[in-house]
Design a protein around this motif. Sequence first.
Motif, short mmCIF file in Angstrom:
data_model
loop_
_atom_site.label_atom_id
_atom_site.label_comp_id
_atom_site.label_asym_id
_atom_site.label_seq_id
_atom_site.Cartn_x
_atom_site.Cartn_y
_atom_site.Cartn_z
N ARG A 16 0.83 -1.20 0.00
CA ARG A 16 0.00 0.00 0.00
C ARG A 16 0.86 1.24 0.00
NH1 ARG A 16 -5.27 -1.19 2.24
NH2 ARG A 16 -5.43 -3.41 2.65
N ALA A 17 0.44 2.24 -0.78
CA ALA A 17 1.25 3.44 -0.92
C ALA A 17 1.43 4.13 0.42
CB ALA A 17 0.57 4.40 -1.90
N ALA A 18 2.63 4.67 0.63
CA ALA A 18 2.91 5.42 1.85
C ALA A 18 2.22 6.78 1.78
CB ALA A 18 4.41 5.56 2.01
N ASP A 20 15.09 -11.51 -8.59
CA ASP A 20 13.66 -11.22 -8.58
C ASP A 20 13.10 -10.91 -7.20
OD1 ASP A 20 14.22 -12.44 -11.11
OD2 ASP A 20 13.56 -14.36 -10.32
N PRO A 21 13.68 -9.97 -6.46
CA PRO A 21 13.23 -9.74 -5.09
C PRO A 21 11.88 -9.03 -5.02
CG PRO A 21 14.84 -8.09 -5.72
CD PRO A 21 14.80 -9.09 -6.84
N ALA A 22 11.09 -9.41 -4.04
CA ALA A 22 9.87 -8.70 -3.66
C ALA A 22 10.11 -8.05 -2.30
CB ALA A 22 8.69 -9.66 -3.59
N LEU A 23 9.87 -6.77 -2.20
CA LEU A 23 10.03 -6.03 -0.95
C LEU A 23 8.65 -5.79 -0.36
CD1 LEU A 23 11.67 -4.45 1.12
CD2 LEU A 23 11.76 -2.53 -0.48
N VAL A 24 8.42 -6.35 0.81
CA VAL A 24 7.08 -6.38 1.42
C VAL A 24 7.10 -5.60 2.73
CG1 VAL A 24 5.23 -7.88 2.27
CG2 VAL A 24 6.74 -8.67 0.42
N ARG A 25 6.15 -4.70 2.90
CA ARG A 25 5.98 -3.96 4.15
C ARG A 25 4.70 -4.43 4.84
NH1 ARG A 25 4.67 1.36 2.59
NH2 ARG A 25 6.71 2.34 2.85
N SER A 26 4.76 -4.66 6.15
CA SER A 26 3.55 -5.05 6.87
C SER A 26 2.57 -3.87 6.90
CB SER A 26 3.90 -5.48 8.30
OG SER A 26 4.42 -4.39 9.04
N PRO A 27 1.27 -4.14 7.06
CA PRO A 27 0.28 -3.05 7.03
C PRO A 27 0.54 -1.97 8.07
CG PRO A 27 -0.81 -5.18 6.82
CD PRO A 27 0.63 -5.47 7.14
N ASP A 28 1.11 -2.33 9.23
CA ASP A 28 1.37 -1.31 10.26
C ASP A 28 2.76 -0.71 10.15
OD1 ASP A 28 2.98 -3.36 11.12
OD2 ASP A 28 2.05 -3.57 13.10
N GLY A 29 3.54 -1.12 9.16
CA GLY A 29 4.86 -0.56 8.95
C GLY A 29 5.91 -0.99 9.94
N TRP A 60 14.67 -12.50 3.77
CA TRP A 60 15.29 -11.65 4.79
C TRP A 60 14.17 -10.92 5.54
CZ3 TRP A 60 17.76 -12.01 0.01
CH2 TRP A 60 19.13 -12.29 0.00
N GLU A 61 14.45 -10.54 6.78
CA GLU A 61 13.44 -9.86 7.61
C GLU A 61 14.09 -8.67 8.30
OE1 GLU A 61 10.73 -11.25 11.40
OE2 GLU A 61 11.09 -12.68 9.78
N SER A 62 13.31 -7.59 8.47
CA SER A 62 13.84 -6.37 9.10
C SER A 62 12.72 -5.64 9.83
CB SER A 62 14.45 -5.45 8.04
OG SER A 62 14.89 -4.23 8.59
N THR A 63 13.09 -4.83 10.80
CA THR A 63 12.12 -3.95 11.45
C THR A 63 12.34 -2.49 11.08
OG1 THR A 63 13.53 -3.76 13.41
CG2 THR A 63 11.84 -5.50 13.43
N ASP A 64 13.38 -2.21 10.26
CA ASP A 64 13.68 -0.80 9.97
C ASP A 64 14.18 -0.54 8.55
OD1 ASP A 64 16.19 -1.94 10.07
OD2 ASP A 64 16.85 -0.84 11.85
N LEU A 65 14.23 -1.57 7.70
CA LEU A 65 14.73 -1.48 6.33
C LEU A 65 16.25 -1.39 6.23
CD1 LEU A 65 12.37 0.85 4.18
CD2 LEU A 65 12.73 -1.61 3.93
N VAL A 66 16.96 -1.31 7.34
CA VAL A 66 18.41 -1.14 7.27
C VAL A 66 19.19 -2.26 7.93
CG1 VAL A 66 18.27 1.37 7.02
CG2 VAL A 66 18.50 0.39 9.29
#
Length: 477
Positions: A29-31, A85-94, A126-132
């Motif tokens: 979903r768009a930010a 072919d990576p997919a970058l996925v953000r959870s609904p609550d960010g 891979w998993e992250s809580t902050d994108l970095v």
Amino acid sequence: MPAVLSRLAAILVAACLLFTAQVVTTPQRAAAADAPGYLMTHFIGEGATGQQMYFSYSADGLNWTDLNGGGMTLRSTVGTRGVRDPALVRSPDGSKYWIIATDLCIDCGQSWDDSMNNGSRNLVVWESTDLVTWSQPRLLNVAGAIPDGRNAWAPEAIWNPATNDYVLYWATNATVNGVLKHRIYYARTTDFRTMTTPQLYIDRPGTQNIIDTQIVEMPTGVGNFRYVRASGDGQITLEGSNSILGTWTNLGNLSGIGLTGSQVEGPMWMKFRDRNEWTLYLDQYAAGKGYMPVTTTNPSAPGTYQLPTSGTYSLGGTKKRHGSILNLTAAEDARVQARWANTPAKRLQSFNFQDRYVRHANFDVRIDQNVTNADAQFRPRPGLAGSGTVSFESVNFPGHYLRHDGADFQLVYNDGTAQFAADATFRQVAGLADSSWSSFQSYNHPDRYIRHYAFQLKLETITTATGRSDATFRLTS
């Protein structure tokens, strides 16, 4: 993945596939509308280094800059040790992010025939809580339960509010009703660790393969459907639906503007943050040119798509191959640009053995003679702990840093803990043997310095002239 025409013979299919193995990623979903930029994750080509994770940034969605100096940002150390072919996925609550990618490494121990008929059934996650700060990569077996499932390519995922979980979908080459070809399968998951039993999602008639597909969610008032998907199936086919797992309606394709599956693949959606306009990025695999943007104000209407005018976009220094775009929030933007700043790679030259440089070998750290490859290249990053400090990140194993463990040094993946940060942080001071060079004082053991002893890198107190020479280095290009 390459677009494969239904009438082509098997040998021609394999030849087409030599161009690329790409899989599109679904933007979430768009930010917020004031989000300052966009993050693209992608791979850049063949070989062990080209098939890794790379990040690029754009302020306007059309002109892209390579992050991290064009170097890889994540490296797979599992499965085939290559990713595409990576997919970058953000959870609904960010609060959480995932990268899911094809476990595939062409030209580094695996052929196209291998990958089609006996390839990895896993995806790399891979998993992250902050994108970095990202977890170590792990494998998720998605195709092992598919009868005669021979691979797992082109992963995508989208949040499904109807079921309160993610629909994870990908392509698998399998035999169904006597026909062996690539079809799209799906499973549901909440954490990309466990999932439901795979189900057939998209199947084209006859022997027609489908390998790439990506779904984008539409805002209210645009078109007649809540979701639109673009697929590589001999054409770039557009379909619409009001339910991710419901019935989809064929809307047409992009052959009207001269784009077919024999020319382009890897459709990747991006919504402009400041207006109701979209770009469908398409990989010009047949010409070997990477992505180009095709714009539209209504993704469900093939007649509204427009080819770009020359000079209206740029893709940066690296070739952008099948990837994913995320609309960033302001906080995400700041973190991403700081973490993946273009810090030039350096070597650490020994003062008293000036033909030797600090390098890693099987994650052990030592000084060796005349090392010019990436094993001896590090990016001096702002210290993971404390201000005015430095940490040394490996160029060819990003996310791995020089870290002391007692008196020993190793190249270790950052686990995000305070202990790791302290162990991998140093103060750069005037060289103990020559003030025009440098020495590196431990952040959490300030009475100790980096030195070499018997050509191994150590952390020790320095009390002798020999020790002072061993603990003196020069940062050099």
